[in-house]
Design a protein around this motif. Structure first.
Motif, PDB file in Angstrom:
ATOM      1  N   TRP A 145      35.726  35.112  28.540  1.00 13.34           N
ATOM      2  CA  TRP A 145      36.471  36.294  29.179  1.00 13.34           C
ATOM      3  C   TRP A 145      35.691  36.657  30.280  1.00 13.34           C
ATOM      4  CZ3 TRP A 145      41.177  37.915  29.136  1.00 13.34           C
ATOM      5  CH2 TRP A 145      41.210  39.202  29.239  1.00 13.34           C
ATOM      6  N   ILE A 146      35.865  36.909  31.376  1.00 15.92           N
ATOM      7  CA  ILE A 146      35.507  37.793  32.618  1.00 15.92           C
ATOM      8  C   ILE A 146      36.769  39.098  32.841  1.00 15.92           C
ATOM      9  CG2 ILE A 146      35.136  38.353  34.767  1.00 15.92           C
ATOM     10  CD1 ILE A 146      33.803  35.548  34.734  1.00 15.92           C
ATOM     11  N   TRP A 147      36.281  40.438  32.660  1.00 14.57           N
ATOM     12  CA  TRP A 147      37.014  41.358  32.962  1.00 14.57           C
ATOM     13  C   TRP A 147      37.552  41.410  34.699  1.00 14.57           C
ATOM     14  CZ3 TRP A 147      38.800  44.081  29.101  1.00 14.57           C
ATOM     15  CH2 TRP A 147      38.332  44.550  28.489  1.00 14.57           C
ATOM     16  N   ILE A 148      38.543  41.972  34.834  1.00 11.01           N
ATOM     17  CA  ILE A 148      38.949  41.632  36.390  1.00 11.01           C
ATOM     18  C   ILE A 148      38.292  43.252  36.672  1.00 11.01           C
ATOM     19  CG2 ILE A 148      40.595  42.666  37.315  1.00 11.01           C
ATOM     20  CD1 ILE A 148      42.836  42.027  35.155  1.00 11.01           C
ATOM     21  N   GLU A 149      37.727  43.929  35.994  1.00 11.04           N
ATOM     22  CA  GLU A 149      36.867  45.229  37.253  1.00 11.04           C
ATOM     23  C   GLU A 149      35.212  44.327  37.411  1.00 11.04           C
ATOM     24  OE1 GLU A 149      39.681  47.245  33.652  1.00 11.04           O
ATOM     25  OE2 GLU A 149      38.232  45.045  34.157  1.00 11.04           O
ATOM     26  N   GLU A 150      35.008  42.909  36.247  1.00 10.13           N
ATOM     27  CA  GLU A 150      33.881  42.802  36.850  1.00 10.13           C
ATOM     28  C   GLU A 150      33.715  41.834  37.811  1.00 10.13           C
ATOM     29  OE1 GLU A 150      31.123  40.997  32.884  1.00 10.13           O
ATOM     30  OE2 GLU A 150      33.224  41.117  32.424  1.00 10.13           O
TER      31      GLU A 150
END
Length: 268
Positions: free
Chosen positions: A180-185
């Motif tokens: 999982w990777i946050w959009i914000e990241e």
């Protein structure tokens, strides 16, 4: 009186087709639907997405059943999410008896940002697209984020006695991730490599800051994609990425453009 409701209605799409030409993608395009996506700061946010939904059509079928795409969307009501994306693709293949399915979900994603000096808050919107493919046992998902930033020309700064021209740039990042990777990241990663970030609301002290910050961090379009690519190359959760930058030039009637694509699973 004839009971028309009781009479069978021919399934025209199900007719055989003698041309023996398969269709790679057939379906519906640009249908809007409410969605829910995970938000790093708020938990979730609700937004509106545009969907493109396609399946592969075998050579011996005349057409696909377009209404079933709508039924799949409506069955999920407002609970379509990143997590349910794969389930929707599998449902498309099953309901439409297709060997492969393709799904795109594009939506504005909102982030509350603070101005760098005054701290005033405003919403920034970013264009996000999820792209999914399902064929046989294989599933592929790409997340794309378009991040607007400021870039300042190093050449202009070097040769000019006063000032330097800058422009707004759109940096488009696509990633295939193994976790999982946050959009914000992704947004944070891109903005950290720009001459300066873009904000929705700035006061005069903020304008002074962003102008001077961009001047102190000049970037060619080539610098932009290389610097973002270097960060993505070192991110273990990313297996494959593409980063492109389009600089909307302020002194030319054209854009500057650069792109880097890298599959980290392939030997160097």
């Amino acid at each position: 009186m004839r009971d028309c409701a009781a009479e069978p209605i021919e399934d025209v799409q199900g007719r055989a087709d003698a041309r023996a030409i398969a269709i790679d993608k057939v379906g519906i395009k640009d249908i809007r639907h409410p969605v829910r996506v995970r938000d790093r700061s708020e938990g979730h946010q609700h937004t509106i997405a545009y969907f493109n939904m396609y399946v592969q059509l075998p050579h011996n079928f005349k057409g696909t059943h377009m209404s079933r795409f709508i039924e799949i969307l409506n069955a999920h009501k407002r609970e379509i999410s990143v997590e349910s994306f794969r389930d929707m693709l599998l449902e498309m293949r099953s309901r439409l008896n297709a060997e492969s399915a393709h799904l795109e979900m594009s939506f504005p994603y909102f982030v509350m940002k603070k101005a760098p000096v005054s701290g005033v808050e405003s919403l920034m919107d970013y264009e996000v697209t999820l792209i999914g493919e399902s064929t046989g046992e294989d599933y592929d998902q790409v997340i794309e984020v378009v991040v607007p930033v400021t870039s300042l020309c190093p050449c202009s700064k070097s040769i000019s006695e006063r000032g330097a021209h800058n422009q707004r740039s759109h940096v488009t990042v696509q990633v295939r991730a193994n976790q999982w990777i946050w959009i914000e990241e992704i947004i944070d990663l891109v903005e950290s490599q720009a001459s300066c970030q873009v904000y929705g609301l700035l006061k005069r002290p903020d304008e002074k800051y962003v102008t001077e910050h961009a001047y102190d961090n000049p970037k060619f379009v080539e610098d932009m994609v290389r610097d973002v690519a270097a960060q993505l190359k070192n991110e273990p959760r990313v297996d494959w990425f593409s980063v492109a930058s389009e600089n909307f030039e302020s002194i030319h009637n054209h854009s500057a453009y650069a792109l880097i694509e890298m599959d980290k699973r392939q030997p160097a």
